[in-house]
Design a protein around this motif. Structure first.
Motif, PDB file in Angstrom:
ATOM      1  N   THR A 190      41.808  64.092 -60.067  1.00 57.38           N
ATOM      2  CA  THR A 190      40.929  64.480 -60.621  1.00 57.38           C
ATOM      3  C   THR A 190      41.114  64.040 -62.254  1.00 57.38           C
ATOM      4  N   LEU A 191      41.768  63.108 -62.691  1.00 54.59           N
ATOM      5  CA  LEU A 191      41.844  62.678 -64.024  1.00 54.59           C
ATOM      6  C   LEU A 191      40.809  61.652 -64.106  1.00 54.59           C
ATOM      7  N   HIS A 192      40.483  61.407 -62.989  1.00 55.43           N
ATOM      8  CA  HIS A 192      39.234  60.239 -63.230  1.00 55.43           C
ATOM      9  C   HIS A 192      37.820  60.651 -62.494  1.00 55.43           C
ATOM     10  N   ALA A 193      37.032  59.741 -63.224  1.00 56.18           N
ATOM     11  CA  ALA A 193      35.525  60.141 -62.986  1.00 56.18           C
ATOM     12  C   ALA A 193      34.802  58.881 -62.427  1.00 56.18           C
ATOM     13  N   THR A 194      33.610  59.216 -62.013  1.00 55.71           N
ATOM     14  CA  THR A 194      32.801  58.131 -61.542  1.00 55.71           C
ATOM     15  C   THR A 194      32.822  57.090 -62.451  1.00 55.71           C
ATOM     16  N   GLY A 195      32.555  57.327 -63.715  1.00 56.38           N
ATOM     17  CA  GLY A 195      32.292  56.035 -64.752  1.00 56.38           C
ATOM     18  C   GLY A 195      33.693  55.329 -64.769  1.00 56.38           C
ATOM     19  N   ASP A 196      34.797  55.891 -64.434  1.00 58.14           N
ATOM     20  CA  ASP A 196      35.906  55.343 -64.520  1.00 58.14           C
ATOM     21  C   ASP A 196      36.302  54.225 -63.369  1.00 58.14           C
ATOM     22  N   ILE A 197      35.614  54.028 -62.550  1.00 52.82           N
ATOM     23  CA  ILE A 197      35.663  53.173 -61.449  1.00 52.82           C
ATOM     24  C   ILE A 197      35.914  51.600 -62.021  1.00 52.82           C
ATOM     25  N   GLY A 198      36.868  51.140 -61.313  1.00 49.65           N
ATOM     26  CA  GLY A 198      37.202  49.811 -61.930  1.00 49.65           C
ATOM     27  C   GLY A 198      38.253  49.850 -63.275  1.00 49.65           C
ATOM     28  N   ALA A 199      38.111  50.794 -63.789  1.00 49.66           N
ATOM     29  CA  ALA A 199      39.086  50.805 -65.083  1.00 49.66           C
ATOM     30  C   ALA A 199      40.796  50.973 -64.533  1.00 49.66           C
ATOM     31  N   PHE A 200      41.527  50.788 -65.415  1.00 50.10           N
ATOM     32  CA  PHE A 200      42.888  51.069 -64.950  1.00 50.10           C
ATOM     33  C   PHE A 200      43.218  52.423 -65.189  1.00 50.10           C
ATOM     34  N   LYS A 201      43.972  53.226 -64.210  1.00 50.86           N
ATOM     35  CA  LYS A 201      44.141  54.321 -64.189  1.00 50.86           C
ATOM     36  C   LYS A 201      44.758  55.013 -65.383  1.00 50.86           C
ATOM     37  N   VAL A 202      45.905  54.050 -66.055  1.00 49.94           N
ATOM     38  CA  VAL A 202      46.597  54.678 -67.093  1.00 49.94           C
ATOM     39  C   VAL A 202      45.619  54.617 -68.185  1.00 49.94           C
ATOM     40  N   ASP A 203      44.436  53.851 -68.333  1.00 49.96           N
ATOM     41  CA  ASP A 203      43.727  54.194 -69.389  1.00 49.96           C
ATOM     42  C   ASP A 203      42.570  55.103 -69.227  1.00 49.96           C
ATOM     43  N   SER A 204      42.111  55.456 -68.245  1.00 47.65           N
ATOM     44  CA  SER A 204      41.362  56.678 -68.101  1.00 47.65           C
ATOM     45  C   SER A 204      42.152  57.944 -68.143  1.00 47.65           C
ATOM     46  N   ALA A 205      43.377  57.830 -67.691  1.00 45.31           N
ATOM     47  CA  ALA A 205      44.208  59.074 -67.581  1.00 45.31           C
ATOM     48  C   ALA A 205      44.629  59.236 -69.332  1.00 45.31           C
ATOM     49  N   ALA A 206      44.788  58.400 -70.022  1.00 44.04           N
ATOM     50  CA  ALA A 206      45.119  58.497 -71.308  1.00 44.04           C
ATOM     51  C   ALA A 206      43.983  59.101 -72.187  1.00 44.04           C
ATOM     52  N   ALA A 207      42.653  58.626 -71.683  1.00 47.61           N
ATOM     53  CA  ALA A 207      41.420  59.107 -72.436  1.00 47.61           C
ATOM     54  C   ALA A 207      41.237  60.745 -72.174  1.00 47.61           C
ATOM     55  N   GLN A 208      41.397  61.125 -70.911  1.00 49.38           N
ATOM     56  CA  GLN A 208      41.420  62.497 -70.530  1.00 49.38           C
ATOM     57  C   GLN A 208      42.358  63.274 -71.261  1.00 49.38           C
ATOM     58  N   ILE A 209      43.627  62.756 -71.411  1.00 53.80           N
ATOM     59  CA  ILE A 209      44.595  63.721 -72.061  1.00 53.80           C
ATOM     60  C   ILE A 209      44.462  63.767 -73.558  1.00 53.80           C
ATOM     61  N   ALA A 210      43.899  62.541 -74.155  1.00 52.90           N
ATOM     62  CA  ALA A 210      43.555  62.704 -75.578  1.00 52.90           C
ATOM     63  C   ALA A 210      42.335  63.681 -75.830  1.00 52.90           C
ATOM     64  N   ALA A 211      41.471  64.058 -74.743  1.00 54.36           N
ATOM     65  CA  ALA A 211      40.308  64.723 -74.891  1.00 54.36           C
ATOM     66  C   ALA A 211      40.850  66.247 -74.849  1.00 54.36           C
ATOM     67  N   LEU A 212      41.592  66.471 -73.966  1.00 54.10           N
ATOM     68  CA  LEU A 212      42.394  67.693 -73.796  1.00 54.10           C
ATOM     69  C   LEU A 212      43.425  68.064 -74.879  1.00 54.10           C
ATOM     70  N   ASN A 213      44.286  67.372 -75.297  1.00 59.12           N
ATOM     71  CA  ASN A 213      45.241  67.854 -76.396  1.00 59.12           C
ATOM     72  C   ASN A 213      45.588  66.598 -77.453  1.00 59.12           C
ATOM     73  N   PRO A 214      45.109  66.641 -78.510  1.00 57.49           N
ATOM     74  CA  PRO A 214      45.214  65.531 -79.370  1.00 57.49           C
ATOM     75  C   PRO A 214      46.860  65.530 -79.943  1.00 57.49           C
ATOM     76  N   HIS A 215      47.520  66.537 -79.532  1.00 55.71           N
ATOM     77  CA  HIS A 215      48.795  66.608 -80.076  1.00 55.71           C
ATOM     78  C   HIS A 215      49.759  65.917 -79.205  1.00 55.71           C
ATOM     79  N   VAL A 216      49.376  65.477 -78.156  1.00 54.65           N
ATOM     80  CA  VAL A 216      50.273  64.690 -77.076  1.00 54.65           C
ATOM     81  C   VAL A 216      50.004  63.142 -77.402  1.00 54.65           C
ATOM     82  N   ARG A 217      51.200  62.481 -77.416  1.00 52.76           N
ATOM     83  CA  ARG A 217      50.887  61.003 -77.485  1.00 52.76           C
ATOM     84  C   ARG A 217      51.321  60.388 -76.210  1.00 52.76           C
ATOM     85  N   VAL A 218      50.379  59.361 -76.040  1.00 55.96           N
ATOM     86  CA  VAL A 218      50.596  59.008 -74.672  1.00 55.96           C
ATOM     87  C   VAL A 218      50.846  57.237 -74.691  1.00 55.96           C
ATOM     88  N   ASP A 219      51.576  57.084 -74.006  1.00 58.95           N
ATOM     89  CA  ASP A 219      52.333  55.442 -73.774  1.00 58.95           C
ATOM     90  C   ASP A 219      51.784  54.828 -72.334  1.00 58.95           C
TER      91      ASP A 219
END
Length: 254
Positions: free
Chosen positions: A79-108
Motif C-alpha cells: 500500500t505504499l505504492h500506487a498505480t503511477g509508481d509501476i516501474g519505479a524503484f520501491k525505495v523511491d516511491s516509498a520515500a516519496a510517500q513517507i515525505a508526504a506523511l511526515n516531513p520530520h523523518v529522514r529517509v535513506d
C-alpha cells in the motif's frame, strides 16, 4: 546508532500528542523515537505498513533496503505504492510517500539486494532492523548480520492466510541471565529449495500484510521506547481464516 533524544518542536508535540499522553511512551519515549535509526529490509507487503507506521510515529531516520521495482501485481497488498509508481524503484516511491506523511523523518534509500557481502555495511549503525523479505536466503542473511552487529531484529513473514512475527536479540539476556535465542534456534536450517512455494505460486491475502506489518511496527516502537515486553523467545502466529492468534515459545539451543 541513535542520534540521541532531541527536543521536539511545537508541531511535533501536536503531531505525536496521542503517543505523548501514553505513560509507557511519554515525551521521553517520543524523543527516543525522533533520535532513532531504523533499517527496513523490503519495501513490499510487510514494509508498507511498517514504514507507514514508523514514519507516522516519528522515527527520525528510516533506511529502506530493496532493489525491486513496483509491478501491478504488488498493488493488492503493497500500500505504499500506487498505480503511477509501476516501474519505479520501491525505495523511491516509498520515500516519496513517507515525505508526504511526515516531513520530520529522514529517509535513506538503498537500491540493494542485501547479501552476505554487504549486509553488515547496510545494517550497521541502526538501533533496530526489521525484515520483511520474501525468501529464506535473505532472512537468514539479515538475521546473521543483526546478530553479528548486536542489533535487535523484528522478523515477520506471511503466506496465503498465515503470518508470524518474532523479535531476536541474541546479544541480550533474559531476566534469569540466560542468553536470548537466535533466529537459527527457531529455524535451524532453511527449507530445501522448492519445498516452500513463493507468494506468486501460493498466493497471499492482501490485508494479512497489514496485520503482520502493523505488529512488526509495534514491536519496533516498543524496543525503541522501552514500552511493554517485546516478543523475545516467542513466535506470534496469526491465522486469518479462523482469526486466531497463537504464541509459541522457543529458547536458546545448546
Amino acid at each position: 546508532m541513535a542520534d540521541g533524544p532531541r527536543t521536539l518542536g511545537p508541531d511535533e508535540i501536536e503531531r505525536y500528542a496521542r503517543h505523548i499522553v501514553l505513560p509507557e511512551i511519554g515525551g521521553r519515549g517520543q524523543q527516543a523515537l525522533a533520535g532513532a535509526r531504523v533499517a527496513m529490509v523490503g519495501a513490499g507487503g510487510l514494509g508498507s505498513p511498517v514504514l507507514t507506521y514508523l514514519a507516522a510515529a516519528g522515527v527520525g531516520h528510516l533506511t529502506i533496503i530493496d532493489d525491486d521495482v513496483v509491478s501491478l501485481s504488488n498493488l493488492q497488498r503493497q500500500t505504499l505504492h500506487a498505480t503511477g509508481d509501476i516501474g519505479a524503484f520501491k525505495v523511491d516511491s516509498a520515500a516519496a510517500q513517507i515525505a508526504a506523511l511526515n516531513p520530520h523523518v529522514r529517509v535513506d534509500t538503498k537500491r540493494n539486494r542485501i547479501a552476505p557481502d554487504n549486509a553488515d555495511a547496510l545494517l550497521e549503525g541502526h538501533d533496530v532492523v526489521l525484515d520483511g523479505s520474501d525468501n529464506f536466503d535473505t532472512r537468514y542473511c539479515v538475521a546473521d548480520a543483526a546478530e553479528r552487529l548486536a542489533i535487535p531484529l523484528v522478523a515477520g513473514a506471511i503466506q496465503r492466510f498465515d503470518g508470524s512475527v518474532t523479535v531476536l536479540a541474541p546479544h541480550r539476556a533474559d531476566g534469569d541471565g540466560r542468553a536470548l535465542p537466535r533466529y537459527r534456534d527457531l529455524f535451524p536450517e532453511p527449507p530445501r529449495p522448492g519445498t516452500v512455494p513463493s507468494c506468486a505460486e501460493a498466493g497471499v491475502l492482501g490485508a494479512l500484510a497489514g496485520v503482520i506489518g502493523s505488529l512488526m511496527a509495534a514491536e519496533a516502537i516498543k524496543l525503541l521506547t522501552g514500552a511493554g515486553e517485546p516478543l523475545f523467545g516467542r513466535l506470534l502466529l496469526y491465522d486469518a481464516l479462523s482469526c486466531r492468534f497463537e504464541t509459541m515459545r522457543y529458547g536458546r539451543r545448546a
